[in-house]
Design an enzyme around this catalytic site. Structure first.
Site, PDB file in Angstrom:
ATOM      1  N   GLN A 202      35.887  39.622  33.699  1.00  0.00           N
ATOM      2  CA  GLN A 202      34.721  39.638  34.594  1.00  0.00           C
ATOM      3  C   GLN A 202      33.473  39.030  33.947  1.00  0.00           C
ATOM      4  O   GLN A 202      32.424  38.984  34.598  1.00  0.00           O
ATOM      5  CB  GLN A 202      34.410  41.078  35.039  1.00  0.00           C
ATOM      6  CG  GLN A 202      35.523  41.742  35.814  1.00  0.00           C
ATOM      7  CD  GLN A 202      35.773  41.079  37.181  1.00  0.00           C
ATOM      8  OE1 GLN A 202      34.935  40.355  37.709  1.00  0.00           O
ATOM      9  NE2 GLN A 202      36.936  41.349  37.745  1.00  0.00           N
ATOM     10  N   LYS A 225      39.552  33.898  38.576  1.00  0.00           N
ATOM     11  CA  LYS A 225      38.304  34.594  38.941  1.00  0.00           C
ATOM     12  C   LYS A 225      37.099  33.686  38.731  1.00  0.00           C
ATOM     13  O   LYS A 225      35.971  34.057  39.021  1.00  0.00           O
ATOM     14  CB  LYS A 225      38.150  35.866  38.104  1.00  0.00           C
ATOM     15  CG  LYS A 225      39.224  36.922  38.387  1.00  0.00           C
ATOM     16  CD  LYS A 225      39.010  38.116  37.502  1.00  0.00           C
ATOM     17  CE  LYS A 225      40.199  39.050  37.471  1.00  0.00           C
ATOM     18  NZ  LYS A 225      40.431  39.774  38.727  1.00  0.00           N
ATOM     19  N   CYS A 363      42.357  49.135  39.887  1.00  0.00           N
ATOM     20  CA  CYS A 363      43.110  49.152  38.622  1.00  0.00           C
ATOM     21  C   CYS A 363      42.330  49.850  37.517  1.00  0.00           C
ATOM     22  O   CYS A 363      42.395  49.432  36.339  1.00  0.00           O
ATOM     23  CB  CYS A 363      43.502  47.741  38.185  1.00  0.00           C
ATOM     24  SG  CYS A 363      44.596  46.925  39.335  1.00  0.00           S
TER      25      CYS A 363
HETATM   26  N1  PLP Z   1      40.365  43.014  33.364  1.00  0.00           N
HETATM   27  C1  PLP Z   1      39.454  43.123  34.325  1.00  0.00           C
HETATM   28  C2  PLP Z   1      38.119  43.721  33.989  1.00  0.00           C
HETATM   29  C3  PLP Z   1      39.739  42.689  35.622  1.00  0.00           C
HETATM   30  O1  PLP Z   1      38.829  42.795  36.576  1.00  0.00           O
HETATM   31  C4  PLP Z   1      41.022  42.141  35.895  1.00  0.00           C
HETATM   32  C5  PLP Z   1      41.391  41.722  37.244  1.00  0.00           C
HETATM   33  O2  PLP Z   1      40.899  42.231  38.228  1.00  0.00           O
HETATM   34  C6  PLP Z   1      41.920  42.035  34.843  1.00  0.00           C
HETATM   35  C7  PLP Z   1      41.572  42.480  33.606  1.00  0.00           C
HETATM   36  C8  PLP Z   1      43.285  41.436  35.048  1.00  0.00           C
HETATM   37  O3  PLP Z   1      43.177  40.081  35.299  1.00  0.00           O
HETATM   38  P1  PLP Z   1      44.457  39.212  35.729  1.00  0.00           P
HETATM   39  O4  PLP Z   1      45.067  39.947  36.893  1.00  0.00           O
HETATM   40  O5  PLP Z   1      43.864  37.913  36.108  1.00  0.00           O
HETATM   41  O6  PLP Z   1      45.356  39.157  34.575  1.00  0.00           O
END
Ligand code: PLP
Length: 409
Positions: A202, A225, A363
């Site tokens: 983020q 993102k 999550c």
């Molecule tokens: N860490 C944070 C703070 C996130 O917001 C996210 C995804 O929402 C992730 C890790 C995981 O990212 P990815 O699904 O692109 O591996």
């Protein structure tokens, strides 16, 4: 603020309607939309340069390799990496953190050791460490958060007394919007002898990131993102650490020599890139970075912070709305609940007005337990959002309140 009238036409999806209304896309923390520049870069790659990378002696293969490696250079520049060899392409933050846990972690963490994470971490910066600790008989220590949604520095200090092997934390929380003092945390963790892992999922899309100034050891980012393609991302690491680490995936490309019973490894970063990589994702991410650099990351964060400030101000005026996270030092993420309306119902109702927000635990179940809620609604902003989007959000939330006859809880 950014001139969204010039930016919005670059994003074809924003011309589309959602349920017959102007599409108000406020789920950028989950994934961002993609500008034509990224979409075109992918099409151009397949139309003109497609071949497997690092292998061919013919011109097309050289072009494909150059496009792939140019994207690595772009990432290195974007986060001020220690060296371009310290940038390993991955599918995103989740894979990057699993790479560190599965390689550095497995090689260095023993029974009785401690790994530190925080209560505001995303599952992808918790679960890989749980798996590692369970395998090794190590302890996973979760640092608490304060009432206003920051890492509790006193508890962080107490966690460091165990002399942890690894300290992992998010630069920016996806569920609270908190911007953590990453350089300070890294310095404290190093003084306790730990290696630091920063979840940059983020932060890379929203802040000017300088990993050398943060002085972390590993930094994970997700391309999707930050305007890039799904399944794109990187692990950015201090090269000396990568040199000393065992490989993560075995296969083609990551080897130097293969004998019947053993192999030797390719140079970094290729040692960690076994198999045919997602070249289109890398190329698209390179184009996304070029787009963000043209806007300027300081302007990007100012824009989002202003949108978040206005959204928080206006949502707080609605009786029954609770906003989560700190009031300052925050990114463009606004988590909220509204009386006794379930966040999922709120998100479904808002969608009828074309407003896309996320609802759920994001999550971050350990964080939700600490906040005392099962879920929140979350609006998150990016470069193409404007004050009209906030109007639409606030109007739709008020309408939902009337529909449900909301009672302030
Ligand atoms: N860490 C944070 C703070 C996130 O917001 C996210 C995804 O929402 C992730 C890790 C995981 O990212 P990815 O699904 O692109 O591996």
């Amino acid at each position: 603020m950014l001139d969204t009238r010039r930016i919005r036409p670059d994003f074809p999806i924003l011309a589309q309607q959602e349920n017959g209304q102007r599409l108000v896309y406020l789920d950028n923390a989950a994934t961002s939309q993609k500008p034509l520049r990224v979409i075109d870069a992918i099409t151009h790659f397949y139309s003109h340069h497609n071949a497997n990378v690092h292998r061919g002696a013919y011109a097309l293969a050289v072009e494909a390799t150059e496009a792939y490696e140019a994207a690595r250079t772009a990432i290195a520049r974007f986060v001020n990496a220690w060296a371009r060899e310290g940038v390993v392409f991955t599918r995103g933050t989740t894979e990057s953190i699993n790479l560190v846990a599965g390689s550095w972690g497995r090689a260095n963490v023993k029974g009785g050791d401690t790994v530190v994470v925080t209560a505001m971490d995303h599952h992808s910066n918790i679960v890989p460490w749980q798996i590692l600790c369970q395998e090794k008989g190590a302890t996973l220590r979760m640092v608490e958060i304060t009432k206003d949604g920051r890492i509790d520095l006193a508890d962080f200090g107490r966690a460091l007394e165990a002399k942890p092997k690894i300290v992992a934390f998010p630069y920016v929380s996806n569920s609270l919007g908190t911007v953590n003092p990453a350089a300070q945390l890294s310095k404290l963790a190093h003084a306790a002898g730990a290696v630091t892992v920063v979840d940059g999922a983020q932060s890379s899309p929203h802040l000017r990131v300088d990993v050398q100034a943060l002085d972390c050891d590993f930094y994970a980012l997700s391309g999707h993102k930050m305007l890039g393609p799904m399944g794109s991302g990187a692990l950015v690491a201090k090269p000396a650490l990568l040199e000393a680490m065992p490989p993560y995936h075995g296969g083609g490309e990551m080897i130097e020599r293969v004998w019947d019973d053993r192999s030797s490894w390719n140079k970094i970063p290729h040692k960690f890139e076994g198999g045919t990589p997602n070249v289109e994702a890398a190329v698209g991410l390179g184009a996304a970075i070029a787009y963000l650099e043209q806007l300027g990351m300081d302007k990007v964060s100012e824009h989002e912070q202003e949108l978040a400030r206005v959204a928080i101000d206006r949502l707080s005026q609605i009786e029954g709305v609770t906003i989560y996270g700190p009031r300052d030092h925050r990114a463009g993420v606004v988590p909220f609940t509204y009386g006794d309306i379930h966040p999922h119902d709120l998100a479904t109702i808002l969608d009828k007005d074309g407003v896309c927000i996320r609802a759920g635990h994001h999550c971050t179940q350990p964080l939700m337990r600490r906040l005392g809620v099962a879920a929140t609604a979350r609006a998150s902003f990016y470069i193409y959002n404007d004050l009209d989007d906030i109007d639409a959000l606030v109007t739709a939330v008020r309408k939902a309140g009337e529909l449900f006859g909301v009672l302030a809880s």
